[in-house]
Design an enzyme around this catalytic site. Structure first.
Site, PDB file in Angstrom:
ATOM      1  N   LYS A 196      14.904  61.445  61.287  1.00  0.00           N
ATOM      2  CA  LYS A 196      14.417  60.142  60.812  1.00  0.00           C
ATOM      3  C   LYS A 196      14.248  60.154  59.288  1.00  0.00           C
ATOM      4  CE  LYS A 196       9.529  61.216  61.070  1.00  0.00           C
ATOM      5  NZ  LYS A 196       8.177  60.899  61.372  1.00  0.00           N
ATOM      6  N   LYS A 229       4.398  69.318  60.964  1.00  0.00           N
ATOM      7  CA  LYS A 229       3.852  69.393  59.612  1.00  0.00           C
ATOM      8  C   LYS A 229       3.265  70.771  59.330  1.00  0.00           C
ATOM      9  CE  LYS A 229       2.776  64.536  58.841  1.00  0.00           C
ATOM     10  NZ  LYS A 229       1.741  63.543  58.577  1.00  0.00           N
ATOM     11  N   LYS A 234       9.173  60.328  54.352  1.00  0.00           N
ATOM     12  CA  LYS A 234       8.793  60.660  52.980  1.00  0.00           C
ATOM     13  C   LYS A 234       8.503  62.151  52.826  1.00  0.00           C
ATOM     14  CE  LYS A 234       4.701  58.105  54.248  1.00  0.00           C
ATOM     15  NZ  LYS A 234       4.300  56.729  54.298  1.00  0.00           N
TER      16      LYS A 234
HETATM   17  P1  TYM Z   1       3.295  56.430  58.547  1.00  0.00           P
HETATM   18  O1  TYM Z   1       2.509  56.051  57.331  1.00  0.00           O
HETATM   19  O2  TYM Z   1       3.986  57.740  58.564  1.00  0.00           O
HETATM   20  O3  TYM Z   1       4.396  55.340  58.833  1.00  0.00           O
HETATM   21  C1  TYM Z   1       4.078  53.974  58.919  1.00  0.00           C
HETATM   22  C2  TYM Z   1       4.911  53.305  59.997  1.00  0.00           C
HETATM   23  O4  TYM Z   1       6.314  53.438  59.728  1.00  0.00           O
HETATM   24  C3  TYM Z   1       6.966  53.924  60.886  1.00  0.00           C
HETATM   25  N1  TYM Z   1       8.110  54.746  60.468  1.00  0.00           N
HETATM   26  C4  TYM Z   1       9.377  54.541  60.865  1.00  0.00           C
HETATM   27  N2  TYM Z   1       9.926  53.623  61.680  1.00  0.00           N
HETATM   28  C5  TYM Z   1      11.271  53.680  61.860  1.00  0.00           C
HETATM   29  N3  TYM Z   1      12.074  54.606  61.281  1.00  0.00           N
HETATM   30  C6  TYM Z   1      11.561  55.551  60.461  1.00  0.00           C
HETATM   31  N4  TYM Z   1      12.358  56.445  59.879  1.00  0.00           N
HETATM   32  C7  TYM Z   1      10.159  55.546  60.234  1.00  0.00           C
HETATM   33  N5  TYM Z   1       9.327  56.319  59.483  1.00  0.00           N
HETATM   34  C8  TYM Z   1       8.076  55.816  59.650  1.00  0.00           C
HETATM   35  C9  TYM Z   1       5.918  54.756  61.610  1.00  0.00           C
HETATM   36  O5  TYM Z   1       6.239  54.915  62.972  1.00  0.00           O
HETATM   37  C10 TYM Z   1       4.676  53.924  61.385  1.00  0.00           C
HETATM   38  O6  TYM Z   1       4.593  52.885  62.336  1.00  0.00           O
HETATM   39  N6  TYM Z   1       0.017  57.886  61.983  1.00  0.00           N
HETATM   40  C11 TYM Z   1       0.574  56.716  61.332  1.00  0.00           C
HETATM   41  C12 TYM Z   1      -0.449  55.871  60.584  1.00  0.00           C
HETATM   42  C13 TYM Z   1      -1.593  55.364  61.373  1.00  0.00           C
HETATM   43  C14 TYM Z   1      -1.576  54.401  62.404  1.00  0.00           C
HETATM   44  C15 TYM Z   1      -2.925  54.193  62.778  1.00  0.00           C
HETATM   45  C16 TYM Z   1      -0.553  53.694  63.023  1.00  0.00           C
HETATM   46  C17 TYM Z   1      -2.903  55.732  61.192  1.00  0.00           C
HETATM   47  N7  TYM Z   1      -3.701  55.012  62.040  1.00  0.00           N
HETATM   48  C18 TYM Z   1      -3.265  53.303  63.792  1.00  0.00           C
HETATM   49  C19 TYM Z   1      -0.898  52.803  64.030  1.00  0.00           C
HETATM   50  C20 TYM Z   1      -2.242  52.603  64.400  1.00  0.00           C
HETATM   51  C21 TYM Z   1       1.589  57.197  60.328  1.00  0.00           C
HETATM   52  O7  TYM Z   1       1.597  58.314  59.924  1.00  0.00           O
HETATM   53  O8  TYM Z   1       2.382  56.250  59.834  1.00  0.00           O
END
Ligand code: TYM
Length: 334
Positions: free
Chosen positions: A197, A114, A200
């Site tokens: 992947k 990022k 967004k």
């Molecule tokens: P975030 O908001 O980017 O994404 C949410 C969840 O979606 C999954 N994901 C995917 N899985 C499969 N294929 C894809 N292309 C794909 N894109 C996104 C992510 O792996 C995630 O599970 N850091 C985390 C948010 C977070 C979190 C937490 C997660 C904050 N605190 C505590 C678990 C526990 C994130 O940015 O997710």
């Protein structure tokens, strides 16, 4: 300490979740609410690690929560809440950041990606410490399993290291959590570039399918999805990454195996396969979109559901934080 607890989080950084979020995370969350003590949070503190607009953040936080309920999370079966409603997340994050090495934090791949995009000078310190806040989210709830996609694996490793370090230094305080990652859906790829992947922040609009997207647009994107050389419908990550990604999406949404789909489409071309897949995706997402719209139509009720979730989350978070304060050596407030 509770056994069999899951916790996960999702960022309210877009007007809709995408198919990667849905298949990689949210669908597992819905399943896990049946057999686990489940906590799911809309991580709005994480959302401000990049420049953001206040009115938009408020709107997207509600849309995010509504989509979670719309996808099938049931407030009677799990706890859905907004991260900023529980100040203990930020408080624990500070304590954990004092246990994290600067070099250790510097090795986090998502930060590198990022910050490369915006330039390291533009990146905030919040973006740098993002994984530590994520560790706090998880450890605060004494979490056993964290259902996420593959891109979160390194953050979970850091979380485990921090839990073990804290426990070693101050006495057993935290459950050491494990990742819950379902291989076939852990990395749904961009429809236009299957080597990356679906995301967004980096996918083009043509590469990404939104949960709330209208059916005509979904159909168009699937019909234009990149496929590979030849015309065979076969799962082969190396030779046919585009088709393999589409097969994975199809399999996950229908509960069919990749082998069964290969047999079903033996001899047919990409066109027929993509048309069927478009039907599958549209049929799977339509009810989620409709329920989400219904939930958003009554904002007061949605806010009440989130207040209720925060109440339940607070009980666990305050108990853990009281223990942490004592272990670290902070004086009692009274
Ligand atoms: P975030 O908001 O980017 O994404 C949410 C969840 O979606 C999954 N994901 C995917 N899985 C499969 N294929 C894809 N292309 C794909 N894109 C996104 C992510 O792996 C995630 O599970 N850091 C985390 C948010 C977070 C979190 C937490 C997660 C904050 N605190 C505590 C678990 C526990 C994130 O940015 O997710």
């Amino acid at each position: 300490m509770s056994a069999n607890r899951v916790l996960s989080g999702i960022q309210p950084t877009a007007d809709s979740f995408h198919l990667g979020n849905y298949l990689g995370a949210i669908r597992q969350w819905v399943t896990l609410q049946e057999s686990y003590d489940a906590f799911y949070c809309v991580v709005d503190l994480h959302a401000i690690t990049v420049p953001q607009d206040p009115a938009l953040l408020r709107r997207r936080s509600r849309v995010a929560a509504a989509q979670l309920f719309g996808a099938g999370l049931d407030p009677k079966r799990c706890t859905v809440f907004v991260q900023s409603h529980i100040p203990e997340h930020a408080e624990l994050s500070w304590v954990l950041s004092c246990l994290t090495g600067f070099g250790e934090a510097s090795r986090m791949i998502q930060f590198k990606d990022k910050s490369l995009r915006s330039g390291a000078d533009q990146a905030s310190v919040g973006l740098f410490t993002y994984p530590i806040l994520q560790a706090a989210d998880i450890l605060l709830y004494q979490t056993d399993q964290v259902p996420v996609g593959e891109d979160q694996r390194q953050h979970l490793e850091l979380t485990r290291d921090l839990a073990q370090r804290f426990n070693h230094r101050f006495g057993r305080t935290f459950v050491v959590p494990g990742p819950y990652i379902v291989a076939d859906v852990a990395k749904i790829a961009d429809l236009q570039d299957p080597s990356v992947k679906m995301s967004k922040s980096s996918s083009t609009p043509q590469g990404i399918i939104d949960v709330l997207e209208d059916p005509a647009s979904i159909r168009k994107k699937i019909s234009r999805a990149v496929t590979d050389m030849g015309s065979e419908i076969r799962a082969d990550n190396e030779a046919k990454p585009g088709v393999t990604n589409l097969l994975r999406i199809y399999a996950a949404l229908t509960g069919t195996s990749l082998e069964a789909l290969e047999r079903q489409y033996e001899g047919s071309g990409y066109g027929a396969f993509k048309k069927d897949l478009a039907d599958v995706v549209v049929d799977a997402l339509a009810p989620v979109r409709e329920r989400t719209e219904e939930i958003l139509a009554d904002e007061a009720e949605l806010d009440r559901m989130l207040a209720d979730g925060a109440g339940r989350a607070r009980e666990v978070a305050t108990a853990t934080m009281a223990l942490v304060r004592d272990r670290v050596g902070f004086l009692p407030a009274r």
